[in-house]
Motif scaffolding. Structure first.
Motif, PDB file in Angstrom:
ATOM      1  N   GLY A   1       6.882  -6.443   0.693  1.00  0.00           N
ATOM      2  CA  GLY A   1       5.704  -6.977   2.538  1.00  0.00           C
ATOM      3  C   GLY A   1       4.015  -7.231   1.265  1.00  0.00           C
ATOM      4  O   GLY A   1       3.833  -8.313   2.142  1.00  0.00           O
ATOM      5  N   PHE A   2       3.595  -6.549   0.640  1.00  0.00           N
ATOM      6  CA  PHE A   2       2.270  -6.311   0.131  1.00  0.00           C
ATOM      7  C   PHE A   2       2.134  -7.731  -0.884  1.00  0.00           C
ATOM      8  O   PHE A   2       1.177  -8.050  -0.910  1.00  0.00           O
ATOM      9  CB  PHE A   2       1.556  -5.403  -0.448  1.00  0.00           C
ATOM     10  CG  PHE A   2      -0.079  -4.909  -0.801  1.00  0.00           C
ATOM     11  CD1 PHE A   2      -0.740  -5.115   0.194  1.00  0.00           C
ATOM     12  CD2 PHE A   2      -0.035  -5.493  -1.743  1.00  0.00           C
ATOM     13  CE1 PHE A   2      -0.995  -4.968  -0.578  1.00  0.00           C
ATOM     14  CE2 PHE A   2      -1.597  -5.524  -2.242  1.00  0.00           C
ATOM     15  CZ  PHE A   2      -2.336  -5.259  -1.386  1.00  0.00           C
ATOM     16  N   SER A   3       3.407  -8.038  -1.721  1.00  0.00           N
ATOM     17  CA  SER A   3       3.251  -8.876  -2.674  1.00  0.00           C
ATOM     18  C   SER A   3       2.713 -10.647  -2.307  1.00  0.00           C
ATOM     19  O   SER A   3       2.708 -11.437  -2.572  1.00  0.00           O
ATOM     20  CB  SER A   3       4.462  -8.675  -3.570  1.00  0.00           C
ATOM     21  OG  SER A   3       4.732  -7.354  -3.902  1.00  0.00           O
ATOM     22  N   SER A   4       4.037 -10.112  -0.977  1.00  0.00           N
ATOM     23  CA  SER A   4       4.156 -11.663  -0.235  1.00  0.00           C
ATOM     24  C   SER A   4       2.411 -11.571   0.802  1.00  0.00           C
ATOM     25  O   SER A   4       2.238 -12.755   0.139  1.00  0.00           O
ATOM     26  CB  SER A   4       5.412 -11.814   1.105  1.00  0.00           C
ATOM     27  OG  SER A   4       6.458 -11.781   0.903  1.00  0.00           O
ATOM     28  N   TYR A   5       2.178 -11.036   1.367  1.00  0.00           N
ATOM     29  CA  TYR A   5       0.545 -11.369   1.215  1.00  0.00           C
ATOM     30  C   TYR A   5      -0.259 -11.296   0.625  1.00  0.00           C
ATOM     31  O   TYR A   5      -1.316 -12.338   0.845  1.00  0.00           O
ATOM     32  CB  TYR A   5       0.071 -10.238   2.217  1.00  0.00           C
ATOM     33  CG  TYR A   5      -1.699 -10.023   2.964  1.00  0.00           C
ATOM     34  CD1 TYR A   5      -1.606 -10.644   3.974  1.00  0.00           C
ATOM     35  CD2 TYR A   5      -2.519  -9.385   2.192  1.00  0.00           C
ATOM     36  CE1 TYR A   5      -2.170 -10.464   4.794  1.00  0.00           C
ATOM     37  CE2 TYR A   5      -3.609  -9.720   3.201  1.00  0.00           C
ATOM     38  CZ  TYR A   5      -3.459 -10.628   4.072  1.00  0.00           C
ATOM     39  OH  TYR A   5      -4.700 -10.674   4.608  1.00  0.00           O
ATOM     40  N   SER A   6      -0.293 -10.924  -0.965  1.00  0.00           N
ATOM     41  CA  SER A   6      -1.371 -11.516  -1.961  1.00  0.00           C
ATOM     42  C   SER A   6      -0.853 -12.342  -2.290  1.00  0.00           C
ATOM     43  O   SER A   6      -2.184 -13.235  -2.775  1.00  0.00           O
ATOM     44  CB  SER A   6      -0.433 -10.217  -3.312  1.00  0.00           C
ATOM     45  OG  SER A   6      -1.541  -9.108  -2.696  1.00  0.00           O
ATOM     46  N   TRP A   7       0.253 -13.320  -2.030  1.00  0.00           N
ATOM     47  CA  TRP A   7       0.226 -14.329  -2.759  1.00  0.00           C
ATOM     48  C   TRP A   7       0.068 -15.521  -2.093  1.00  0.00           C
ATOM     49  O   TRP A   7      -0.711 -16.208  -2.658  1.00  0.00           O
ATOM     50  CB  TRP A   7       1.875 -14.583  -2.961  1.00  0.00           C
ATOM     51  CG  TRP A   7       2.405 -16.200  -3.736  1.00  0.00           C
ATOM     52  CD1 TRP A   7       2.329 -16.400  -4.588  1.00  0.00           C
ATOM     53  CD2 TRP A   7       2.185 -16.828  -2.781  1.00  0.00           C
ATOM     54  NE1 TRP A   7       2.793 -17.402  -4.682  1.00  0.00           N
ATOM     55  CE2 TRP A   7       3.099 -18.265  -3.469  1.00  0.00           C
ATOM     56  CE3 TRP A   7       2.211 -17.749  -1.129  1.00  0.00           C
ATOM     57  CZ2 TRP A   7       2.871 -19.580  -3.093  1.00  0.00           C
ATOM     58  CZ3 TRP A   7       2.566 -18.705  -0.370  1.00  0.00           C
ATOM     59  CH2 TRP A   7       3.559 -19.968  -1.772  1.00  0.00           C
ATOM     60  N   LEU A   8      -0.104 -14.786  -0.532  1.00  0.00           N
ATOM     61  CA  LEU A   8      -0.566 -15.612   0.685  1.00  0.00           C
ATOM     62  C   LEU A   8      -2.015 -15.971   0.660  1.00  0.00           C
ATOM     63  O   LEU A   8      -2.591 -17.088   1.302  1.00  0.00           O
ATOM     64  CB  LEU A   8      -0.293 -15.999   2.045  1.00  0.00           C
ATOM     65  CG  LEU A   8       0.950 -15.720   2.371  1.00  0.00           C
ATOM     66  CD1 LEU A   8       1.238 -15.376   3.536  1.00  0.00           C
ATOM     67  CD2 LEU A   8       1.399 -16.886   2.480  1.00  0.00           C
ATOM     68  N   ALA A   9      -2.770 -14.834   0.703  1.00  0.00           N
ATOM     69  CA  ALA A   9      -4.695 -14.834   0.198  1.00  0.00           C
ATOM     70  C   ALA A   9      -4.743 -15.411  -0.972  1.00  0.00           C
ATOM     71  O   ALA A   9      -5.896 -16.362  -0.918  1.00  0.00           O
ATOM     72  CB  ALA A   9      -4.742 -13.137   0.115  1.00  0.00           C
ATOM     73  N   ARG A  10      -3.711 -16.091  -1.777  1.00  0.00           N
ATOM     74  CA  ARG A  10      -4.079 -16.659  -2.891  1.00  0.00           C
ATOM     75  C   ARG A  10      -3.977 -18.401  -2.518  1.00  0.00           C
ATOM     76  O   ARG A  10      -4.570 -19.406  -3.548  1.00  0.00           O
ATOM     77  CB  ARG A  10      -3.670 -16.471  -4.176  1.00  0.00           C
ATOM     78  CG  ARG A  10      -4.130 -15.516  -4.233  1.00  0.00           C
ATOM     79  CD  ARG A  10      -3.462 -14.293  -5.884  1.00  0.00           C
ATOM     80  NE  ARG A  10      -3.571 -15.667  -7.074  1.00  0.00           N
ATOM     81  CZ  ARG A  10      -4.679 -15.166  -8.215  1.00  0.00           C
ATOM     82  NH1 ARG A  10      -5.497 -14.022  -8.210  1.00  0.00           N
ATOM     83  NH2 ARG A  10      -4.510 -16.080  -9.179  1.00  0.00           N
TER      84      ARG A  10
END
Length: 306
Positions: A244-253
């Motif tokens: 989940g957090f890895s997906s969010y980090s990708w989306l933030a960029r």
């Protein structure tokens, strides 16, 4: 689903974009309940720190073993800023706040995040006014959140003062999360899995230091945790942090802020359903209507993301 590690400079495909969004929508909606389970009988900041130290070490180690170059000093400094904002402050406040309010209500308060994201991006970070459709979606989504929060039967674990403490902590955590999210594409950072691991390691270390000062724990207190807390932490490490957090980090960029903010309208629906089923939290007909209205807001913001 595996975390996406596309570089920032590439143009993301629709499948990649929505794969990461669905990961954040569903998996993060479930984390509120499991954070509650993890911290029922254990100090919250301590358990959060252990969770991120383990998950971060796994992600960082995997990235280095698969050939990702070692981060530079500048990248470590930038990742430290984001890790403290997103994990130590934001998730720390959430975990402590869940000691005072139910998991469903904490998720509902996530509806404040789009307000922070769009407003900060408008007046400070991006100087970019959202489209009229996105603003309309934001308003509709907030109405849905209001309908979800309003039921009086959704009771916390303490009196009004305790609830105010919980609400204040979660709201402040969302504000810190919004700042960290908007700072992410503006700092010098490595792409992909190693960035997520760096944030979690730094966030975990910082949270552990705060825990050792404020909570009655030692670094070895994890061996005293009950089985329910351990299994909940394992779930959060795998599905909340690594995926989940890895997906969010990708989306933030890679995603527009108003599109990214839509997860704050979906997570409460997932959290309320799980809270009702497994934690005895009330999900009334009015709450159901609020969930539908919030999802309409998601659609409008998504359509207005350009």
């Amino acid at each position: 689903m595996q975390a996406i590690t596309s570089p920032v400079t590439s143009t993301p495909s629709r499948a990649t974009l929505w794969g990461n969004l669905i990961s954040v929508y569903i998996l993060w909606g479930s984390t509120y309940l499991f954070i509650h389970f993890m911290t029922e009988q254990m100090p919250p900041l301590y358990m959060v720190s252990i969770r991120y130290l383990i998950a971060g070490s796994i992600l960082y180690g995997y990235a280095r073993l698969t050939g990702t170059p070692a981060p530079t000093r500048v990248e470590w400094r930038s990742a430290s800023i984001i890790g403290v904002l997103l994990l130590t402050i934001s998730n720390g406040c959430l975990s402590v706040g869940l000691q005072y309010i139910p998991s469903g209500m904490a998720a509902l308060l996530g509806g404040l995040l789009p307000v922070y994201l769009l407003t900060l991006n408008w007046v400070s970070f991006g100087k970019k006014r959202p489209s009229n459709l996105a603003i309309a979606g934001l308003i509709v989504g907030l109405i849905g959140i209001y309908l979800l929060v309003k039921p009086d039967k959704l009771q916390g674990t303490g009196g009004i003062d305790a609830k105010l403490i919980g609400v204040g902590l979660v709201a402040f955590g969302n504000f810190s999360w919004a700042i960290g999210t908007l700072l992410t594409p503006r700092l010098t950072l490595p792409s992909g899995t190693i960035f997520s691991g760096m944030q979690m390691i730094i966030g975990g270390i910082a949270t552990m230091l705060v825990s050792l000062v404020l909570e009655p724990v030692t670094p070895m207190s994890i061996f005293e945790a009950p089985a329910k807390a351990i299994w909940s932490m394992i779930y959060l490490i795998i599905f909340g942090s690594i995926i989940g957090f890895s997906s969010y980090s990708w989306l933030a960029r890679n995603a527009q802020p108003q599109l990214l903010s839509t997860y704050a309208f979906v997570n409460p629906v997932v959290a309320m359903l799980l809270g009702t089923t497994f934690a005895g939290e009330v999900f009334s007909s009015q709450s159901f209507i609020g969930a539908i209205v919030a999802l309409v807001g998601v659609v409008l913001i998504t359509l207005g993301k350009k």
